[in-house]
Design a protein around this motif. Structure first.
Motif, mmCIF file in Angstrom:
data_model
loop_
_atom_site.group_PDB
_atom_site.id
_atom_site.type_symbol
_atom_site.label_atom_id
_atom_site.label_comp_id
_atom_site.label_asym_id
_atom_site.label_seq_id
_atom_site.Cartn_x
_atom_site.Cartn_y
_atom_site.Cartn_z
ATOM 1 N N ILE A 84 -0.395 -5.560 -23.629
ATOM 2 C CA ILE A 84 -1.237 -5.612 -22.426
ATOM 3 C C ILE A 84 -2.397 -4.626 -22.581
ATOM 4 C CG2 ILE A 84 -1.312 -5.103 -19.952
ATOM 5 C CD1 ILE A 84 1.509 -6.214 -19.743
ATOM 6 N N ALA A 85 -2.081 -3.418 -23.073
ATOM 7 C CA ALA A 85 -3.134 -2.421 -23.288
ATOM 8 C C ALA A 85 -4.172 -2.958 -24.268
ATOM 9 C CB ALA A 85 -2.514 -1.125 -23.806
ATOM 10 N N LEU A 86 -3.672 -3.548 -25.343
ATOM 11 C CA LEU A 86 -4.593 -4.090 -26.350
ATOM 12 C C LEU A 86 -5.538 -5.118 -25.742
ATOM 13 C CD1 LEU A 86 -5.324 -4.309 -29.416
ATOM 14 C CD2 LEU A 86 -3.678 -6.190 -29.540
ATOM 15 N N SER A 87 -4.973 -5.960 -24.858
ATOM 16 C CA SER A 87 -5.791 -7.040 -24.305
ATOM 17 C C SER A 87 -6.937 -6.505 -23.454
ATOM 18 C CB SER A 87 -4.918 -7.999 -23.500
ATOM 19 O OG SER A 87 -4.631 -7.435 -22.258
ATOM 20 N N LEU B 5 -7.227 -7.246 -16.952
ATOM 21 C CA LEU B 5 -5.895 -6.755 -16.558
ATOM 22 C C LEU B 5 -5.063 -7.825 -15.844
ATOM 23 C CD1 LEU B 5 -3.933 -4.400 -16.560
ATOM 24 C CD2 LEU B 5 -4.915 -3.651 -14.389
ATOM 25 N N PRO B 6 -5.613 -8.482 -14.807
ATOM 26 C CA PRO B 6 -4.797 -9.538 -14.166
ATOM 27 C C PRO B 6 -4.411 -10.633 -15.154
ATOM 28 C CG PRO B 6 -6.783 -9.114 -12.882
ATOM 29 C CD PRO B 6 -6.904 -8.320 -14.141
ATOM 30 N N ARG B 7 -5.324 -10.938 -16.051
ATOM 31 C CA ARG B 7 -5.050 -11.996 -17.015
ATOM 32 C C ARG B 7 -3.899 -11.609 -17.948
ATOM 33 N NH1 ARG B 7 -9.267 -15.898 -20.050
ATOM 34 N NH2 ARG B 7 -7.784 -16.743 -21.539
ATOM 35 N N ALA B 8 -3.941 -10.363 -18.404
ATOM 36 C CA ALA B 8 -2.855 -9.912 -19.286
ATOM 37 C C ALA B 8 -1.526 -9.884 -18.537
ATOM 38 C CB ALA B 8 -3.178 -8.525 -19.836
ATOM 39 N N ALA C 163 -7.421 -18.697 -18.042
ATOM 40 C CA ALA C 163 -8.789 -18.315 -17.686
ATOM 41 C C ALA C 163 -8.969 -18.133 -16.188
ATOM 42 C CB ALA C 163 -9.762 -19.364 -18.204
ATOM 43 N N ALA C 164 -8.126 -18.802 -15.387
ATOM 44 C CA ALA C 164 -8.307 -18.718 -13.942
ATOM 45 C C ALA C 164 -7.664 -17.477 -13.338
ATOM 46 C CB ALA C 164 -7.733 -19.971 -13.274
ATOM 47 N N ALA C 165 -7.116 -16.617 -14.195
ATOM 48 C CA ALA C 165 -6.349 -15.490 -13.677
ATOM 49 C C ALA C 165 -7.197 -14.535 -12.853
ATOM 50 C CB ALA C 165 -5.723 -14.726 -14.845
ATOM 51 N N ARG C 166 -6.849 -14.361 -11.592
ATOM 52 C CA ARG C 166 -7.435 -13.358 -10.719
ATOM 53 C C ARG C 166 -6.273 -12.760 -9.956
ATOM 54 N NH1 ARG C 166 -10.670 -14.813 -13.535
ATOM 55 N NH2 ARG C 166 -12.823 -15.450 -13.223
ATOM 56 N N ARG C 167 -6.590 -11.791 -9.129
ATOM 57 C CA ARG C 167 -5.485 -11.134 -8.435
ATOM 58 C C ARG C 167 -4.702 -12.090 -7.539
ATOM 59 N NH1 ARG C 167 -7.641 -5.200 -6.685
ATOM 60 N NH2 ARG C 167 -7.623 -4.321 -8.771
ATOM 61 N N ASP C 168 -5.426 -12.974 -6.827
ATOM 62 C CA ASP C 168 -4.730 -13.871 -5.906
ATOM 63 C C ASP C 168 -3.850 -14.863 -6.680
ATOM 64 O OD1 ASP C 168 -7.140 -14.831 -6.892
ATOM 65 O OD2 ASP C 168 -7.261 -16.394 -5.367
ATOM 66 N N VAL C 169 -4.342 -15.301 -7.856
ATOM 67 C CA VAL C 169 -3.546 -16.211 -8.679
ATOM 68 C C VAL C 169 -2.292 -15.496 -9.174
ATOM 69 C CG1 VAL C 169 -3.530 -17.531 -10.815
ATOM 70 C CG2 VAL C 169 -5.572 -17.499 -9.391
ATOM 71 N N VAL D 228 0.008 -21.896 -12.721
ATOM 72 C CA VAL D 228 -1.141 -21.011 -12.962
ATOM 73 C C VAL D 228 -1.696 -21.122 -14.378
ATOM 74 C CG1 VAL D 228 -0.543 -19.323 -11.212
ATOM 75 C CG2 VAL D 228 0.369 -19.079 -13.530
ATOM 76 N N SER D 229 -0.915 -21.618 -15.310
ATOM 77 C CA SER D 229 -1.379 -21.583 -16.703
ATOM 78 C C SER D 229 -1.504 -22.961 -17.327
ATOM 79 C CB SER D 229 -0.426 -20.734 -17.540
ATOM 80 O OG SER D 229 0.812 -21.396 -17.670
ATOM 81 N N GLY D 230 -1.148 -24.011 -16.600
ATOM 82 C CA GLY D 230 -1.128 -25.319 -17.224
ATOM 83 C C GLY D 230 0.084 -25.447 -18.132
ATOM 84 N N ILE D 231 0.043 -26.437 -19.016
ATOM 85 C CA ILE D 231 1.235 -26.689 -19.813
ATOM 86 C C ILE D 231 1.146 -25.959 -21.149
ATOM 87 C CG2 ILE D 231 2.588 -28.464 -20.955
ATOM 88 C CD1 ILE D 231 1.770 -30.287 -18.589
#
Lengths: 275, 334
Positions: free
Chosen positions: B18-21, B62-65, B189-195, B255-258
């Motif tokens: 996660i840190a790396l990302s 960060l939210p994405r990771a 790619a759609a990762a945000r806090r609400d997601v 949230v991530s698709g298949i």
């Protein structure tokens, strides 16, 4: 109090009656051997005892309580089951498999604790399996697997073991070994055993081990004979149930006892029912 | 492998990935600035750095990771659970139709509303619906045997795939169709806090449930008859396992698709590390899945000039790896 009391039990698939009007009791500390030809319904009867199948008629009482009123956990504390054909899925270690027998004592979302490990280790040591503890149970012999299944059942600490043809996959040595193990368990712990068997001689063998044994012969969809092995297993009943002509011989055993042994002579000519 | 050190080690691996990302991506943020942003965030000081940098790190990477870690963990956990339930190591989380249902749901919302606004809700609801259908089909007999459940899953998956094809067929080919296709290939790619929140809650509930049940899952893998004789209420535990595994998978998929392969392969890596006891396998699979997914996502968004779909990378990495595993474990009694 009887560990099992079956009253006029019957089971059928749709219109196909498997057995009916089966009544018997099993007392603490005895071995109850269920004999009968292939397809006579022994396994189905055992499945009904462990509540895997539901009786169609009649009732089964476990320590005086009707089977249908008991929860899975309550049943598992009254009897433990040793399957005939265990389907191995994942290579669990022997210890992990035996630990599964502790399930009735471990809460819904809990994990086994130290006390459970102690019980499992004692049982493994008692059955001489400690050295296999870390071994994947998919990589042990058929005889060892059968012992592991018995160990798992013993881990349930139930007063009764239900065994479906426990020696069916075993060689001559392991058959004898296992029968002696069963007799020893019954003698030392007072646990009762209900076992289905294909070999009437096993009944006499167990009897010779000096434990209380009763035999039941199943045929024509019901229990036709039930009682003392020497009264149930006779040349006449074997001819009637299996269509095999036999002679039952007495031979002198150790310390002056008289042992019985069944010698098969051939298929009966009358009756005409082949295979 | 020493189990005592394995768990903290894997947790470190997840934290490390996660840190790396946070440091990897196409938008360049100077190394010391990232550290500064994190430092200020952690100590709660006043942020004086450019807003763009802040939002790239804190609102996007960060939210994405975190979402990637959750998705990987959820898929791996439900994969491990379903493999045990069906006593079959080749089962993946989609076995009861959740992915097929979610795919249809997502496509339906894209075609109906001509936007991706309701994709999460639709994917989630149809994913759950598909599993309910499979379960109903599986209950042809009084009990839900493994074989009828799997059959139910196969039937329901096939029907939802057909419905999905129908939607693709009628979708607007310039706008909607590519959206559907990209969604199906998986992306964070759609990762945000609400997601993170809306997908995260079902995933966390599902994983928490599976963690609580993890020892009982061993017993379920012995088959219905033996599990029942061991004192398990088989019907109840089976339903609970399906419920939790489905919540975890549906939360991940919506949230991530298949994203294929994770749920199939990661539990096997776990088996190689700690064996088959789900008491250890379940948490280890979650940690492995989390780390794997975060790393895959780093590759997805930095390996080429445009973002690669996750499904492509997991399959390209996962396929050969799975062959290797099959070769290596063929001596085991699968």
């Amino acid at each position: 109090m009887a560990l099992i009391e079956a009253c006029r039990a019957g089971f059928k698939y749709a219109d196909n009656t498997i057995f009916e009007d089966v009544s018997f009791t099993v007392q603490p500390g005895e071995i109850f051997c269920l004999l009968g030809p292939n397809g006579c319904g022994k396994t189905t009867l055992l499945d009904c005892l462990i509540s895997s199948k539901k009786l169609h008629t009649g009732m089964i009482f476990l320590k005086g309580e009707e089977l249908r009123t008991l929860t899975s956990v309550a049943i598992a504390k009254r009897l433990a089951y040793v399957p005939q054909d265990h389907h191995k899925s994942f290579p669990y270690t022997v210890e992990e498999v035996v630990m599964m027998g502790r399930a009735p004592f471990i809460g819904m979302f809990s994990q086994p604790g130290e006390a459970d490990y102690a019980v499992v280790h004692d049982i493994l040591a008692d059955l001489g399996l400690s050295w296999l503890r870390e071994r994947p149970y998919t990589q042990i012999s058929g005889g060892q697997l059968q012992l592991v299944m018995i160990a798992r059942a013993l881990a349930q600490q139930a007063p009764l073991l239900i065994m479906d043809e426990p020696t069916s996959h075993l060689d001559f040595k392991h058959e004898i070994l296992l029968l002696e193990m069963i007799a020893r368990i019954v003698r030392e712990t007072g646990i009762a055993v209900v076992m289905a068997s294909h070999f009437p001689n096993q009944v006499f063998y167990l009897k010779n081990q000096g434990v209380p044994v009763r035999a039941a012969l199943m045929n024509a969809k019901t229990l036709c004979y039930c009682g003392e092995p020497s009264e149930v297993i006779t040349a006449d009943t074997l001819r009637e149930v299996y269509g095999v002509v036999t002679r039952i011989v007495n031979y002198p055993g150790i310390n002056g006892q008289v042992y019985k042994y069944i010698v098969p002579l051939g298929m009966s000519q009358e009756g005409g029912e082949a295979i | 492998m020493n189990k005592k050190y394995l768990m903290p080690g894997l947790a470190l691996l997840v934290a490390g990935s996660i840190a790396l990302s946070l440091f990897v991506g196409r938008f360049f943020v100077p190394f010391e600035l990232i550290l500064q942003i994190l430092w200020v965030k952690i100590t709660g000081g006043v942020m004086t750095l450019p807003q763009t940098y802040q939002s790239v790190i804190l609102e996007i990477r960060l939210p994405r990771a975190l979402l990637g870690a959750l998705v990987g963990a959820a898929l791996a956990a439900s994969g491990a659970a379903f493999q045990s339930l069906f006593h079959n190591p080749l089962v993946s989380p989609g076995i009861l139709g959740v992915t097929a249902g979610a795919g249809f749901g997502a496509a339906l919302s894209i075609v109906t509303f001509n936007s991706t606004e309701y994709t999460y809700a639709f994917a989630f609801v149809f994913g759950i619906l598909a599993v309910i259908f499979s379960y109903v089909v599986g209950r042809i007999y009084d009990t839900t045997t493994s074989i009828t459940l799997v059959l139910g899953g196969v039937i329901v998956s096939a029907m939802f795939s057909a419905l999905l094809s129908t939607l693709k067929f009628i979708a607007d080919p310039y706008n909607q169709l590519p959206t559907i296709v990209f969604w199906l290939m998986g992306s964070l790619a759609a990762a945000r806090r609400d997601v993170l929140l809306s997908g995260g809650i079902p995933m966390m509930i599902g994983m928490f449930g599976l963690l609580l049940l993890r020892w009982r899952i061993n017993i379920l893998s012995m088959g219905d008859k033996e599990a029942g004789a061991l004192g398990l209420n088989v019907k109840l535990y089976k339903s609970l396992l399906i419920l939790f595994a489905t919540l975890a998978t549906a939360g991940a998929v919506c949230v991530s698709g298949i994203v294929g392969w994770v749920g199939l392969i990661i539990p096997h890596v776990g088996r190689m590390l700690v064996g088959n006891d789900n008491r250890f396998l379940m948490p280890v699979s979650m940690l492995l899945g989390a780390a794997f997914m975060v790393v895959v996502d780093i590759l997805a968004r930095s390996a080429s000039s445009s973002e690669l779909p996750l499904g492509i990378i997991t399959a390209l990495l996962g396929g050969p790896f799975f062959v290797y595993l099959l070769k290596k474990t063929k001596g085991r009694n699968w």
